[in-house]
Design a protein around this motif. Structure first.
Motif, mmCIF file in Angstrom:
data_model
loop_
_atom_site.group_PDB
_atom_site.id
_atom_site.type_symbol
_atom_site.label_atom_id
_atom_site.label_comp_id
_atom_site.label_asym_id
_atom_site.label_seq_id
_atom_site.Cartn_x
_atom_site.Cartn_y
_atom_site.Cartn_z
ATOM 1 N N GLU A 31 0.818 -1.224 -0.235
ATOM 2 C CA GLU A 31 0.076 -0.155 -0.019
ATOM 3 C C GLU A 31 0.954 1.014 0.076
ATOM 4 O O GLU A 31 2.134 1.179 0.133
ATOM 5 C CB GLU A 31 -0.857 -0.065 1.133
ATOM 6 C CG GLU A 31 -0.002 0.056 2.721
ATOM 7 C CD GLU A 31 -0.982 -0.183 3.625
ATOM 8 O OE1 GLU A 31 -2.399 -0.079 3.449
ATOM 9 O OE2 GLU A 31 -0.480 -0.548 4.825
ATOM 10 N N TRP A 37 -7.788 3.481 -3.314
ATOM 11 C CA TRP A 37 -8.471 1.940 -3.314
ATOM 12 C C TRP A 37 -7.896 1.012 -2.165
ATOM 13 O O TRP A 37 -8.668 0.370 -1.638
ATOM 14 C CB TRP A 37 -7.748 1.316 -4.689
ATOM 15 C CG TRP A 37 -8.501 1.730 -5.991
ATOM 16 C CD1 TRP A 37 -7.699 2.800 -6.573
ATOM 17 C CD2 TRP A 37 -9.720 1.614 -6.198
ATOM 18 N NE1 TRP A 37 -8.773 3.201 -7.642
ATOM 19 C CE2 TRP A 37 -10.058 2.509 -7.188
ATOM 20 C CE3 TRP A 37 -10.977 0.853 -6.119
ATOM 21 C CZ2 TRP A 37 -11.177 2.623 -8.118
ATOM 22 C CZ3 TRP A 37 -11.903 0.824 -6.556
ATOM 23 C CH2 TRP A 37 -12.062 1.756 -7.605
ATOM 24 N N CYS A 38 -6.790 1.478 -1.614
ATOM 25 C CA CYS A 38 -6.255 1.000 -0.398
ATOM 26 C C CYS A 38 -7.445 1.330 0.733
ATOM 27 O O CYS A 38 -7.741 0.519 1.619
ATOM 28 C CB CYS A 38 -5.022 1.384 0.172
ATOM 29 S SG CYS A 38 -3.581 1.006 -0.979
ATOM 30 N N TRP A 41 -10.538 -0.834 0.316
ATOM 31 C CA TRP A 41 -10.187 -2.191 0.704
ATOM 32 C C TRP A 41 -10.361 -2.011 2.389
ATOM 33 O O TRP A 41 -11.113 -2.810 3.160
ATOM 34 C CB TRP A 41 -9.039 -2.613 0.439
ATOM 35 C CG TRP A 41 -8.977 -4.348 0.788
ATOM 36 C CD1 TRP A 41 -8.965 -5.379 0.191
ATOM 37 C CD2 TRP A 41 -8.111 -4.731 2.084
ATOM 38 N NE1 TRP A 41 -8.699 -6.510 0.848
ATOM 39 C CE2 TRP A 41 -8.323 -6.085 1.995
ATOM 40 C CE3 TRP A 41 -7.708 -4.211 3.182
ATOM 41 C CZ2 TRP A 41 -7.971 -6.990 3.136
ATOM 42 C CZ3 TRP A 41 -7.199 -4.856 4.342
ATOM 43 C CH2 TRP A 41 -7.302 -6.228 4.192
ATOM 44 N N ASP A 42 -9.906 -1.156 3.089
ATOM 45 C CA ASP A 42 -9.769 -1.139 4.575
ATOM 46 C C ASP A 42 -11.038 -0.865 4.970
ATOM 47 O O ASP A 42 -11.353 -1.526 6.024
ATOM 48 C CB ASP A 42 -8.935 0.105 4.996
ATOM 49 C CG ASP A 42 -7.549 -0.018 4.968
ATOM 50 O OD1 ASP A 42 -7.048 -1.263 4.962
ATOM 51 O OD2 ASP A 42 -6.577 1.085 4.939
ATOM 52 N N GLU A 44 -14.135 -1.847 3.330
ATOM 53 C CA GLU A 44 -14.954 -2.697 2.905
ATOM 54 C C GLU A 44 -14.572 -4.234 3.588
ATOM 55 O O GLU A 44 -15.241 -4.936 3.625
ATOM 56 C CB GLU A 44 -15.163 -2.938 1.406
ATOM 57 C CG GLU A 44 -15.612 -1.785 0.861
ATOM 58 C CD GLU A 44 -15.870 -1.639 -0.540
ATOM 59 O OE1 GLU A 44 -16.263 -0.686 -1.186
ATOM 60 O OE2 GLU A 44 -15.281 -2.497 -1.209
ATOM 61 N N VAL A 45 -13.230 -4.498 3.658
ATOM 62 C CA VAL A 45 -12.719 -5.796 3.692
ATOM 63 C C VAL A 45 -11.752 -5.772 5.329
ATOM 64 O O VAL A 45 -12.147 -6.842 5.866
ATOM 65 C CB VAL A 45 -12.033 -6.359 2.631
ATOM 66 C CG1 VAL A 45 -11.240 -7.897 2.936
ATOM 67 C CG2 VAL A 45 -12.691 -6.515 1.319
ATOM 68 N N TYR A 49 -11.545 -9.190 7.702
ATOM 69 C CA TYR A 49 -10.676 -10.005 7.253
ATOM 70 C C TYR A 49 -9.836 -10.846 8.169
ATOM 71 O O TYR A 49 -9.999 -12.127 8.079
ATOM 72 C CB TYR A 49 -9.426 -9.407 6.501
ATOM 73 C CG TYR A 49 -8.427 -10.311 5.950
ATOM 74 C CD1 TYR A 49 -8.683 -10.961 4.473
ATOM 75 C CD2 TYR A 49 -7.350 -10.538 6.437
ATOM 76 C CE1 TYR A 49 -7.612 -11.786 4.065
ATOM 77 C CE2 TYR A 49 -6.362 -11.453 5.727
ATOM 78 C CZ TYR A 49 -6.676 -12.194 4.583
ATOM 79 O OH TYR A 49 -5.900 -13.174 4.090
ATOM 80 N N TYR A 101 -7.597 -3.516 -6.448
ATOM 81 C CA TYR A 101 -8.540 -3.798 -5.666
ATOM 82 C C TYR A 101 -10.010 -3.682 -6.382
ATOM 83 O O TYR A 101 -10.217 -2.769 -6.760
ATOM 84 C CB TYR A 101 -8.898 -2.825 -4.350
ATOM 85 C CG TYR A 101 -9.956 -3.217 -3.561
ATOM 86 C CD1 TYR A 101 -10.011 -4.629 -3.029
ATOM 87 C CD2 TYR A 101 -10.961 -2.357 -3.137
ATOM 88 C CE1 TYR A 101 -11.297 -4.944 -2.370
ATOM 89 C CE2 TYR A 101 -12.143 -2.598 -2.589
ATOM 90 C CZ TYR A 101 -12.278 -3.910 -2.040
ATOM 91 O OH TYR A 101 -13.413 -4.210 -1.279
ATOM 92 N N GLU A 104 -15.156 -5.677 -2.962
ATOM 93 C CA GLU A 104 -15.338 -6.576 -2.169
ATOM 94 C C GLU A 104 -15.539 -8.100 -2.722
ATOM 95 O O GLU A 104 -14.854 -9.023 -2.246
ATOM 96 C CB GLU A 104 -16.503 -6.455 -1.175
ATOM 97 C CG GLU A 104 -16.264 -7.254 -0.062
ATOM 98 C CD GLU A 104 -17.186 -6.900 1.332
ATOM 99 O OE1 GLU A 104 -17.428 -7.446 2.131
ATOM 100 O OE2 GLU A 104 -17.873 -5.653 0.893
ATOM 101 N N PHE A 107 -12.797 -9.488 -4.922
ATOM 102 C CA PHE A 107 -11.568 -9.696 -4.007
ATOM 103 C C PHE A 107 -11.622 -11.289 -3.313
ATOM 104 O O PHE A 107 -10.706 -11.873 -3.469
ATOM 105 C CB PHE A 107 -11.370 -8.611 -2.991
ATOM 106 C CG PHE A 107 -10.376 -9.111 -1.951
ATOM 107 C CD1 PHE A 107 -9.081 -8.938 -2.353
ATOM 108 C CD2 PHE A 107 -10.479 -9.544 -0.761
ATOM 109 C CE1 PHE A 107 -8.073 -9.108 -1.552
ATOM 110 C CE2 PHE A 107 -9.530 -9.641 0.258
ATOM 111 C CZ PHE A 107 -8.362 -9.575 -0.078
#
Length: 126
Positions: A31, A37-38, A41-42, A44-45, A49, A101, A104, A107
């Motif tokens: 990252e 996009w990071c 992801w942080d 949504e996922v 995770y 990404y 979700e 991914f």
């Protein structure tokens, strides 16, 4: 027995057990600061995770795109964009990657494919 005595005995027994083995797989997230996009992801996922089967099978490790590559990683090529997710084995060797990404749903599907592909390699190491 009293509660303090039982607690002390349990601590004594557990302290003699070997530590948890290192995970056989690791998911390296490459990252950089300001990467939208990071951040997505942080949001949504990221929170879920470590609670998933995937997160337990391949714990997340974050590295910065602009930092020197850690010496314990053996990658096919240096990552060029963020986020890049690289599945590595316990020796730090790259098994596969997801560049970017894709959202979700995609991914999780792509990560599942990487984990499925890693299984035969892991089975061969035993």
């Amino acid at each position: 027995m009293s509660r303090p005595v039982l607690s002390a005995l349990l601590l004594l027994v557990l302290s003699g057990l070997p530590g948890r083995p290192a995970p056989a797989l690791e998911l390296v997230m490459v990252e950089q600061a300001g990467c939208p996009w990071c951040a997505r992801w942080d949001a949504e996922v990221g929170p879920e995770y470590p609670l998933t089967a995937e997160g337990r099978a391949a714990p997340l490790r974050r590295i910065d795109l602009h930092a020197p590559l850690p010496e314990d990683l053996i990658l096919d090529s240096r990552p060029r964009l963020t986020p890049t997710f690289i599945l590595v084995d316990d020796a730090g060797r790259e098994l596969g990657r997801i560049e970017g990404y894709p959202g979700e749903d995609f991914f999780w599907g792509l990560l599942g494919i990487l984990l499925d592909r890693a299984e035969p390699e892991r089975d061969g190491q035993d």
